[in-house]
Design a protein around this motif. Sequence first.
Motif, PDB file in Angstrom:
ATOM      1  N   GLN A   1      21.307   3.884  -6.244  1.00  0.00           N
ATOM      2  CA  GLN A   1      21.538   5.582  -6.550  1.00  0.00           C
ATOM      3  C   GLN A   1      20.896   6.006  -7.866  1.00  0.00           C
ATOM      4  OE1 GLN A   1      25.899   4.842  -5.625  1.00  0.00           O
ATOM      5  NE2 GLN A   1      25.727   6.840  -4.073  1.00  0.00           N
TER       6      GLN A   1
ATOM      7  N   ALA B   1      17.303   6.090  -7.501  1.00  0.00           N
ATOM      8  CA  ALA B   1      16.939   7.366  -6.720  1.00  0.00           C
ATOM      9  C   ALA B   1      16.958   8.357  -7.470  1.00  0.00           C
ATOM     10  CB  ALA B   1      17.707   7.240  -5.447  1.00  0.00           C
ATOM     11  N   ARG B   2      17.917   8.672  -8.338  1.00  0.00           N
ATOM     12  CA  ARG B   2      17.901   9.807  -8.987  1.00  0.00           C
ATOM     13  C   ARG B   2      16.752   9.789 -10.216  1.00  0.00           C
ATOM     14  NH1 ARG B   2      23.511   8.145  -9.282  1.00  0.00           N
ATOM     15  NH2 ARG B   2      24.714   9.437  -7.774  1.00  0.00           N
TER      16      ARG B   2
ATOM     17  N   VAL C   1      13.234  10.564  -8.187  1.00  0.00           N
ATOM     18  CA  VAL C   1      13.097  11.922  -7.852  1.00  0.00           C
ATOM     19  C   VAL C   1      12.862  12.954  -8.947  1.00  0.00           C
ATOM     20  CG1 VAL C   1      14.241  13.894  -6.761  1.00  0.00           C
ATOM     21  CG2 VAL C   1      14.450  11.446  -5.670  1.00  0.00           C
TER      22      VAL C   1
ATOM     23  N   VAL D   1       9.952   3.295  -3.644  1.00  0.00           N
ATOM     24  CA  VAL D   1      11.368   2.821  -4.204  1.00  0.00           C
ATOM     25  C   VAL D   1      11.524   1.455  -3.508  1.00  0.00           C
ATOM     26  CG1 VAL D   1      13.452   3.247  -4.758  1.00  0.00           C
ATOM     27  CG2 VAL D   1      12.097   4.854  -4.712  1.00  0.00           C
TER      28      VAL D   1
ATOM     29  N   THR E   1      22.370   9.613  -1.001  1.00  0.00           N
ATOM     30  CA  THR E   1      21.864  10.438  -2.509  1.00  0.00           C
ATOM     31  C   THR E   1      20.377  10.553  -2.547  1.00  0.00           C
ATOM     32  OG1 THR E   1      23.570   8.791  -3.194  1.00  0.00           O
ATOM     33  CG2 THR E   1      21.690   9.552  -4.904  1.00  0.00           C
ATOM     34  N   LEU E   2      19.643   9.832  -1.903  1.00  0.00           N
ATOM     35  CA  LEU E   2      18.544   9.958  -1.989  1.00  0.00           C
ATOM     36  C   LEU E   2      17.929  11.440  -1.293  1.00  0.00           C
ATOM     37  CD1 LEU E   2      15.440   8.898  -2.782  1.00  0.00           C
ATOM     38  CD2 LEU E   2      15.325   7.608  -0.700  1.00  0.00           C
TER      39      LEU E   2
ATOM     40  N   GLU F   1      19.130  14.407  -3.518  1.00  0.00           N
ATOM     41  CA  GLU F   1      18.268  14.516  -4.674  1.00  0.00           C
ATOM     42  C   GLU F   1      16.656  15.111  -4.234  1.00  0.00           C
ATOM     43  OE1 GLU F   1      19.019  14.122  -8.182  1.00  0.00           O
ATOM     44  OE2 GLU F   1      20.733  13.966  -7.212  1.00  0.00           O
TER      45      GLU F   1
ATOM     46  N   ILE G   1       8.419  10.699  -1.736  1.00  0.00           N
ATOM     47  CA  ILE G   1       9.263   9.461  -2.047  1.00  0.00           C
ATOM     48  C   ILE G   1       8.956   8.562  -0.803  1.00  0.00           C
ATOM     49  CG2 ILE G   1      11.361   8.631  -2.340  1.00  0.00           C
ATOM     50  CD1 ILE G   1      10.445  10.132  -4.782  1.00  0.00           C
TER      51      ILE G   1
ATOM     52  N   VAL H   1      10.133   4.561   0.762  1.00  0.00           N
ATOM     53  CA  VAL H   1      11.139   3.515   0.401  1.00  0.00           C
ATOM     54  C   VAL H   1      10.285   2.339   1.030  1.00  0.00           C
ATOM     55  CG1 VAL H   1      13.074   2.552   1.811  1.00  0.00           C
ATOM     56  CG2 VAL H   1      13.284   4.888   0.921  1.00  0.00           C
TER      57      VAL H   1
END
Length: 732
Positions: free
Chosen positions: A556, A559-560, A563, A578, A593-594, A597, A608, A610
């Motif tokens: 998390q 991720a923040r 972003v 990520v 969370t992702l 954001e 973004i 993954v």
Amino acid sequence: MSAAFPGPWGVVSVVIAAVAILALVAVLILLGRQRAQVRRANELLELSRELRHRYDALQAVTKEGVLVQSLAGRVLDISERAAAILGIDATSSVGRSVADLPVVLVNEMGLAMNPAAVLGHRTGVARAGWTVDSELVGVALPGTDTTQARMVQVASQLVPAGDGDAAAVLTTLVDVTGRREVEAALTRSEMQFRVAMENAPIGMALVDLEWRIVEANAAFAELLGTSVGALRGYRMEDLSTPEGRPAERLEVDHLLGGGQHRFSLEKRYQRADGHQVWVALDAALVRTPTGAPDHFVVQVRDSTESRLQAEMLTHRAMHDPLTGLANRTLLQEVLQSVLEQPGVVDRVAVLACDLDGFKEINDRYGHAAGDEVLVHVAGVLRAATARRGTVARLGGDEFVVVVQDLDGPRAVFEVAAAIHAGLQEPVRVARRRLNVAASIGIALADPESIEGGAPGLLAAADAALYRAKGAGRGRTEVYDASMAMGSPSDLHRELVAAIAEDQLVVHYQPIVDLADARVVGYEALVRWEHPHRGLLLPASFLSLIQEAGMSVALGQLVARRVVEFVASIHDRTRWVSVNVSADQLGDGEFATTLLSEISRHRLTAGRIVVELTESSLVASGTRIRHELTQLSAAGVPILLDDFGTGVSPLSYLRDLPVAGVKLDMSFTSGIPEDPTAGKVARALGALARELAMVTIAEGIEHEEQAEYLHRNGWRYGQGWLYGSAQPGDITR
């Protein structure tokens, strides 16, 4: 007194009466005989009817047709089956001459035949009961030509009193068209099987229940360097090397016992010239219609080349392609295996080695010079270890030695001293003499350190290494309690503090378009700015975070940060990938969370990405697949990392919403010197392009690799050639 005699009329009356009585008796006898004859006639008639009924019933169920005719050729009787075979009406045929029947007969060559000659009385057949030779003829039914004639087997014999008191001809007709077609099909199948077997590119053999070769093809003989004739009668198990025979015998017994229908084995065969070849043996048991074992069908394929390639790929997956040393995966397996053995205390030690000033060599003289230095150092480590353990390269200029000796402490110090001594001689690179030194950290296996298994002992050696580099480099330090990161509770608090105090930072390594080296995106890589040990790479703390159960929290956090970084980039076309592990998926927190954001910063789809990093994803529940599908549907592409390093990731291409793949650096590093690595990279690239996926190659260190990968369809790339991971404020 005298007797009285009747008169003449009295005598006459007596005579007449006697005659009348005799006549009456005679009449009664005649009437009785007549009645008996009538009764006998009725019985014979009833018997005749019963026999006729039985005859008709028999003809209704039999496959044979019956035709009865006089010696003159007149039809006396014909069964419905015979009429159907000949294509005529049974009722209207009785009483007609055989020669007048509307029957068209042909021989096997298609020439017309005389029905009377085929079905009628044959000249010279004089004695009843004599059966003529059966004859195969064709019967052309009305409305068809002779090429469609049905094949009929005809046989005749004389029967006594078949036509009253005269002999008659009994002809039987059997339609054998279906049987002939089956026989022809079987013959054709056998021929096709034999042709296929003889011309098959792989070895094939028919083997009896004693496991002896009955027949073999040329490919089988060529594989073994012998002839087909020499193989006949040879026992299959005698072809293999002695160590492979028991397993083969066991599989054969299982087949015969009904435990299985076929088996496959990979084993070695001994050729006639003495050389050995690896083969893939497939055997199937053929049974009779009753289920009894009949014979085996065996296929033997030369697997020598594929086995060697598999061994090469396995070696590549477990070894560093540049130096040939063990890689991180093999090192951890070896160390964990050693630590699980009894009596490891004071017999095992871990030595971590890091080169001093290696980055300056790369920056000043290029990566080719750096590679030569690494190869030289690998040789020094091998010589210093002297077969007392396993030497591994973890990446870059990081090396580890697992020392195994009866006196582990003494041996590991001898190895460390030998490494320092071996590096005193400058390395010759392109007419230059480069001085190389190393910092070494040592961790001894003791009751406390081995509790953490391989990761714990490696972390201890790594801590000692950082102490050595911080103390002036070019020296050796031994791990002690003062270097420990604390107890589990202390460690947990330290990691919590690291997240809360922003000690965990994200660096970004550029990803470029191989066509023009233009930066198109970045890979986000986490680092720990430890207050006492300096900047730590993921290898030194990710396992600790997983053990502390903080993987989701770390995910998390990353991720923040990512972003925020993407939102701050001026070039809106660039994207960031990520890394996500199985520990960070499954409960929905990371995905939530992702996506939250991304929505908050209003990022467009595709910015973004993954990357899947855990092979355990396959064994995970459907919840992980659900989260990946959710991310993909929300505009977050899924990349498959470490592509080509195992069988499992290939199934992801089918089971998961994968949009692209990253070629593992173990393949990239072998290009262009290793032709096998080049072929694998080309094949994997073709597979990905066939599935319309994005292709990224990692670990690119020089132009030759980039050109080769781009030429073979890899679109994007990353590696030292394009820059290492840097803080976000530098890459914006």
